[in-house]
Design an enzyme around this catalytic site. Structure first.
Site, PDB file in Angstrom:
ATOM      1  N   ASP A 272       0.849  -1.189   0.000  1.00 24.04           N
ATOM      2  CA  ASP A 272       0.000   0.000   0.000  1.00 24.04           C
ATOM      3  C   ASP A 272       0.885   1.240   0.000  1.00 24.04           C
ATOM      4  O   ASP A 272       1.645   1.459   0.931  1.00 24.04           O
ATOM      5  CB  ASP A 272      -0.880  -0.022   1.259  1.00 24.04           C
ATOM      6  CG  ASP A 272      -1.723   1.227   1.379  1.00 24.04           C
ATOM      7  OD1 ASP A 272      -1.784   1.785   2.484  1.00 24.04           O
ATOM      8  OD2 ASP A 272      -2.323   1.639   0.370  1.00 24.04           O
TER       9      ASP A 272
ATOM     10  N   GLN B  37      10.430  -2.591  -0.497  1.00 28.29           N
ATOM     11  CA  GLN B  37       9.634  -1.691   0.334  1.00 28.29           C
ATOM     12  C   GLN B  37      10.172  -0.273   0.295  1.00 28.29           C
ATOM     13  O   GLN B  37       9.404   0.684   0.199  1.00 28.29           O
ATOM     14  CB  GLN B  37       9.590  -2.185   1.786  1.00 28.29           C
ATOM     15  CG  GLN B  37       8.418  -3.099   2.038  1.00 28.29           C
ATOM     16  CD  GLN B  37       8.680  -4.089   3.156  1.00 28.29           C
ATOM     17  OE1 GLN B  37       9.767  -4.127   3.746  1.00 28.29           O
ATOM     18  NE2 GLN B  37       7.685  -4.895   3.451  1.00 28.29           N
TER      19      GLN B  37
ATOM     20  N   SER C  67      -1.102 -11.078   0.141  1.00 31.04           N
ATOM     21  CA  SER C  67      -1.445  -9.717   0.538  1.00 31.04           C
ATOM     22  C   SER C  67      -1.568  -9.655   2.047  1.00 31.04           C
ATOM     23  O   SER C  67      -2.422 -10.322   2.639  1.00 31.04           O
ATOM     24  CB  SER C  67      -2.774  -9.323  -0.106  1.00 31.04           C
ATOM     25  OG  SER C  67      -3.246  -8.137   0.469  1.00 31.04           O
ATOM     26  N   ASN C  68      -0.706  -8.880   2.657  1.00 34.06           N
ATOM     27  CA  ASN C  68      -0.692  -8.819   4.114  1.00 34.06           C
ATOM     28  C   ASN C  68      -1.572  -7.680   4.608  1.00 34.06           C
ATOM     29  O   ASN C  68      -1.098  -6.709   5.190  1.00 34.06           O
ATOM     30  CB  ASN C  68       0.754  -8.646   4.591  1.00 34.06           C
ATOM     31  CG  ASN C  68       0.890  -8.955   6.066  1.00 34.06           C
ATOM     32  OD1 ASN C  68      -0.080  -9.322   6.732  1.00 34.06           O
ATOM     33  ND2 ASN C  68       2.090  -8.797   6.583  1.00 34.06           N
TER      34      ASN C  68
ATOM     35  N   HIS D  61     -11.228 -21.074 -10.333  1.00 34.76           N
ATOM     36  CA  HIS D  61     -11.919 -22.351 -10.310  1.00 34.76           C
ATOM     37  C   HIS D  61     -11.952 -23.059 -11.658  1.00 34.76           C
ATOM     38  O   HIS D  61     -12.410 -24.201 -11.754  1.00 34.76           O
ATOM     39  CB  HIS D  61     -13.349 -22.187  -9.793  1.00 34.76           C
ATOM     40  CG  HIS D  61     -13.798 -23.304  -8.902  1.00 34.76           C
ATOM     41  ND1 HIS D  61     -13.220 -24.551  -8.935  1.00 34.76           N
ATOM     42  CD2 HIS D  61     -14.771 -23.352  -7.958  1.00 34.76           C
ATOM     43  CE1 HIS D  61     -13.817 -25.331  -8.049  1.00 34.76           C
ATOM     44  NE2 HIS D  61     -14.766 -24.633  -7.447  1.00 34.76           N
TER      45      HIS D  61
ATOM     46  N   ASP E 225      -9.139 -26.820  -8.179  1.00 35.97           N
ATOM     47  CA  ASP E 225     -10.325 -27.275  -7.448  1.00 35.97           C
ATOM     48  C   ASP E 225     -10.119 -27.077  -5.945  1.00 35.97           C
ATOM     49  O   ASP E 225      -9.015 -26.838  -5.480  1.00 35.97           O
ATOM     50  CB  ASP E 225     -10.668 -28.724  -7.789  1.00 35.97           C
ATOM     51  CG  ASP E 225      -9.520 -29.661  -7.493  1.00 35.97           C
ATOM     52  OD1 ASP E 225      -9.318 -30.611  -8.274  1.00 35.97           O
ATOM     53  OD2 ASP E 225      -8.801 -29.450  -6.487  1.00 35.97           O
TER      54      ASP E 225
END
Lengths: 372, 476
Positions: free
Chosen positions: B343, B372, B393-394, B446, B450
């Protein structure tokens, strides 16, 4: 010389009561203040604050400040034209746009900045510069310094040691100038040179000049000595005591609204977006596998954003659909490497996953980004 | 109002009488109407040439650099009009008058002369509410007042609140039947009109109020809503919220998001979530943090999550694959280029750590640090942002436990990590202990993945993290 910190509650109530601050010392024709911060944005914000809020009728102000490495462009200048933005980013040198006119300067702690605040009527640059010269001569009588009619101060008749700019508002005005004591000339000359060719604009161009530090002329001189000498001369001329009041540009109680001003000066819209309309017409020299070819690029940039973009690629080098996606994405986006990188890498996500295509795309985009 | 004034410019007395016959008597209470009657010669839309005043220092000409207004804008005294430059001095020119800008005498980069006209301003003593768009900015009034609004030649009587209501619902007042005195349009009339349009029966409670509540800082006066035909009681009107909607084009980062997410929408997502007990990992990281610091690297939990994911992908390579556009071929990617959602000030970016399959946890930490710092400085390169094959994604660093992450094409899977919470859990002896719990929410494509595959991968990933020592067995 007395350095006095502002802890007096009296002026604080004075500041808060009146919209046009009747500032720190109650009865005197002048005031000398010095910033404790080396942040160029904070210091420029102080200038804005004094210009907008202080009543300079009864009391003129001299503001002394120094910045950690920064390039400061004039109000109507083009940063792409004036400096090497890539080098600035690499070296972590800040870029600021001031509200006064004039050309681009490089600041570091070896450069001192002086701002003379007066009412609009009392705006008088020559007087201020003569004051500075007088102070320098009082400190070191053998210095050969004089003011030119372009409002520069020259050392030994040929080296520029000070440049000037000014801002006039409805009721108040300020004139500020730099003074080179011991700045890093090597960094100065390398950052103030733009590698971008083919740039056409009506922005105010800077006039390059040969510079020299006062320190080179007389190694016993320091920034502190110069600041003090100038403050002393100002005090004499304004018939006030030789006091330098320290101020903290982060103090919101003292300077209400200052943090908003500081923030505004750092926004992309101010620093880059205020650039007058310009166009870039250049050739990218592309080396791809065994072939070398030129790609003509034409872009119009307004408010820092790409208005029009034309890239003359060899036919079918990129699929037509992808090329038009690229142009469409770039149009309206900032002329900024970060934004362009994000856009072009995102576009890669949604196009066919072909290694050949990806490497061509990356080559083209990296060249485009280098222009910014 | 404005049109009237211009037409009847010849004599003030004529205007006076014209207004009297149109307005209700209570209109005379209008403060701005009083201004109109009070003004002297400088009214009736007189055009004044505002000349460029003396700059000082004997300057006679300047260059116009920026206009802050354009023709047709209304200005107040002291508003900034333009910025001019002369010999290193930048000057802000402010208006001396209230009025409307009628002509700009110069374009950008023209030379302007001191003493010559800069702009023409039409002096307007009263800022009447002339246009329909001005409704929201009606000055505060303490009692019900009536204004007349001219729409296509029809004069319609309606209070500002009623006009606002109509405007917000895109209703032309000329199409509404007024049931008030003198065919005045009342709030009831607007509501009735709307009911007819939508076929809805509007509930009498304030909740059914059409005016969107969130747009107003103060509540809209709660006039009685019941359908009984009665003239609304004049209420004390709170200050109108003068905020305006702002429309901007979608550019830059947002454009990129639009493109990615539109493509992602085409992928049929399914979700799978689980809870991970990180108690042992937390302890391990505490031990290793100082070692990493000695080497000059900040060690977070992400390097462990990323390495564990890579070990998992070795067993379930379909999660590190890509489906082509026509869904004809699946490409199993050899490199594990694991993306880490970041972010930044401008928005979401996803740089990736390349070839995690051959990196140690420390290598990953080093690379993360690099990405970072580049990310926060806005200096990530194209190679950092392309080539990703799998993403984590933290979001937990900001907050939240469960998420429904969106897969970033051309990848086929993504995991969102919630925040680590200290929660009570039972151990093997049936005792309650303090556990460090984190939730993971996976999404997968999908079409080729699966549920069972996702579940097994998640279990493997979970086992590596719950028992970090087991990672040692499979580390390459």
């Amino acid at each position: 010389m007395v350095l006095q910190s502002l802890k007096n509650g009296l002026w604080l109530s004075c500041v808060l009561r009146t919209p046009k601050a009747c500032f720190w010392s109650a009865a005197s024709g002048g005031l000398v203040i010095q910033s404790v911060s080396n942040d160029v944005y904070q210091n420029l914000a102080v200038e804005d604050w004094i210009h907008d809020h202080m009543d300079l009728e009864k009391q003129q102000v001299l503001f002394l400040w120094r910045n950690s490495p920064a390039v400061v462009i004039g109000r109507h200048q083009n940063p792409w034209q004036e400096c090497n933005l890539r080098l600035l980013r690499q070296k972590n040198i800040k870029l600021a746009r001031r509200r006064s006119g004039g050309g681009t300067v490089y600041h570091d702690l070896g450069n001192i900045n002086l701002t003379f605040f007066t009412t609009r009527k009392k705006y008088e640059r020559m007087e201020n510069l003569k004051l500075v010269v007088k102070a320098l001569k009082a400190l070191r009588p053998q210095l050969d310094v004089h003011v030119t009619d372009r409002y520069d101060i020259l050392l030994d008749r040929q080296y520029k040691i000070s440049g000037t700019a000014a801002k006039l508002g409805r009721t108040s005005a300020y004139h500020h100038c730099t003074l080179l004591c011991n700045a890093d000339k090597f960094v100065l000359s390398s950052v103030l040179k733009s590698p971008l060719k083919g740039l056409k604009s009506n922005a105010t161009p800077s006039v390059p000049a040969l510079v020299k530090n006062l320190f080179e002329e007389d190694p016993s001189l320091t920034s502190e000595m110069l600041l003090d000498a100038i403050a002393k001369e100002y005090a004499v001329q304004h018939q006030i005591d030789h006091h330098i009041t320290l101020i903290n540009p982060a103090d919101e109680t003292l300077l209400p609204g200052i943090s908003d001003k500081t923030k505004e000066l750092q926004t992309w819209e101010w620093v880059y977006g205020k650039t007058p309309k310009f166009s870039v017409s250049t050739c990218l020299n592309m080396v791809y596998k065994d072939s070398v070819f030129d790609v003509k690029v034409n872009m119009d940039v307004k408010h820092g954003r790409i208005e029009v973009c034309n890239i003359d690629l060899p036919e079918q080098w990129l699929p037509a659909g992808l090329y038009s996606e690229l142009v469409k994405s770039l149009t309206g986006s900032k002329f900024c490497p970060n934004e362009t990188t994000t856009l072009v890498t995102t576009l890669l996500r949604v196009c066919p996953q072909d290694d050949e295509l990806h490497s061509r795309w990356s080559l083209l985009c990296e060249n485009m980004i280098r222009l910014m | 109002v404005c049109i009237h004034r211009v037409r009847s410019c010849s004599s003030i007395r004529f205007i006076k009488s014209k207004y009297v016959c149109v307005f209700d008597k209570s209109a005379l209470k209008f403060s701005h109407q009083q201004r109109l009657f009070r003004t002297s010669a400088v009214s009736c839309g007189q055009i004044v040439q505002f000349k460029l005043s003396d700059i000082g220092e004997g300057i006679t000409e300047v260059t116009v650099k920026e206009w802050y207004i354009k023709e047709g804008d209304s200005v107040s005294q002291f508003d900034s009009i333009c910025e001019v430059q002369s010999d290193k001095a930048s000057v802000t020119i402010t208006s001396r008058y209230d009025g409307i800008i009628r002509k700009l005498h110069y374009s950008i980069d023209d030379i302007a002369f001191v003493g010559k006209p800069l702009v023409d301003i039409e002096i307007d003593a009263s800022k009447g509410v002339a246009s329909e768009e001005d409704v929201v900015e009606t000055p505060p009034m303490s009692h019900e007042e009536h204004t007349h609004q001219e729409i296509k030649g029809h004069k319609t009587l309606a209070t500002p609140a009623v006009r606002r209501l109509a405007m917000e619902n895109n209703i032309k007042l000329s199409e509404v039947v007024g049931t008030g005195k003198d065919n005045r349009i009342l709030k009831e009339d607007i509501l009735n009109y709307l009911a007819k349009q939508t076929g809805a029966i509007l509930p009498p409670s304030p909740k059914g109020e059409i005016v969107p509540p969130q747009r107003k800082a103060e509540a809209v006066p709660a006039a009685p809503k019941d359908k009984a035909r009665k003239i609304p009681v004049p209420v004390s009107r709170p200050i109108a919220f003068a905020g305006k909607d702002k429309t901007e084009p979608v550019t830059g980062f947002q454009k990129a998001m639009v493109k990615t997410m539109s493509a992602a929408l085409k992928i049929p997502h399914f979700g799978y979530s689980d809870e991970i007990d990180l108690t042992q990992l937390v302890q391990l990281r505490e031990e290793l943090k100082p070692l990493a610091e000695i080497r000059g690297v900040r060690l977070s939990f992400m390097p462990f999550f990323i390495k564990a994911a890579s070990l998992g992908l070795l067993q379930y390579p379909i999660l590190n694959a890509s489906l082509d556009e026509n869904c004809q071929n699946v490409t199993y990617k050899a490199s594990h280029n694991i993306g880490v959602a970041m972010d930044t000030e401008q928005g979401l970016i996803v740089p990736n750590v390349k070839n995690v399959q051959v990196c140690s946890v420390f290598d990953i930490a080093v690379e993360l640090n690099r990405l970072q710092s580049l990310g926060s400085a806005g200096q990530l390169g194209t190679s950092d942002l392309t080539g990703g094959t799998f993403t984590l994604s933290n979001i937990g660093t900001i907050g939240g436990t469960y998420a429904k992450p969106v897969i970033l094409p051309p990848e086929v899977a993504i995991g969102a990590l919630g925040k680590i919470q200290v929660l009570p859990r039972f151990n093997s002896k049936g005792e309650v202990f303090k556990a460090q719990i984190m939730n993971v929410s996976w999404s997968a494509d999908h079409r080729i993945i699966d549920g069972a595959t996702m579940a097994r991968f998640s279990n493997l990933w979970k086992s590596y993290l719950e028992n970090p020592a087991s990672m040692l067995l499979d580390l390459k």
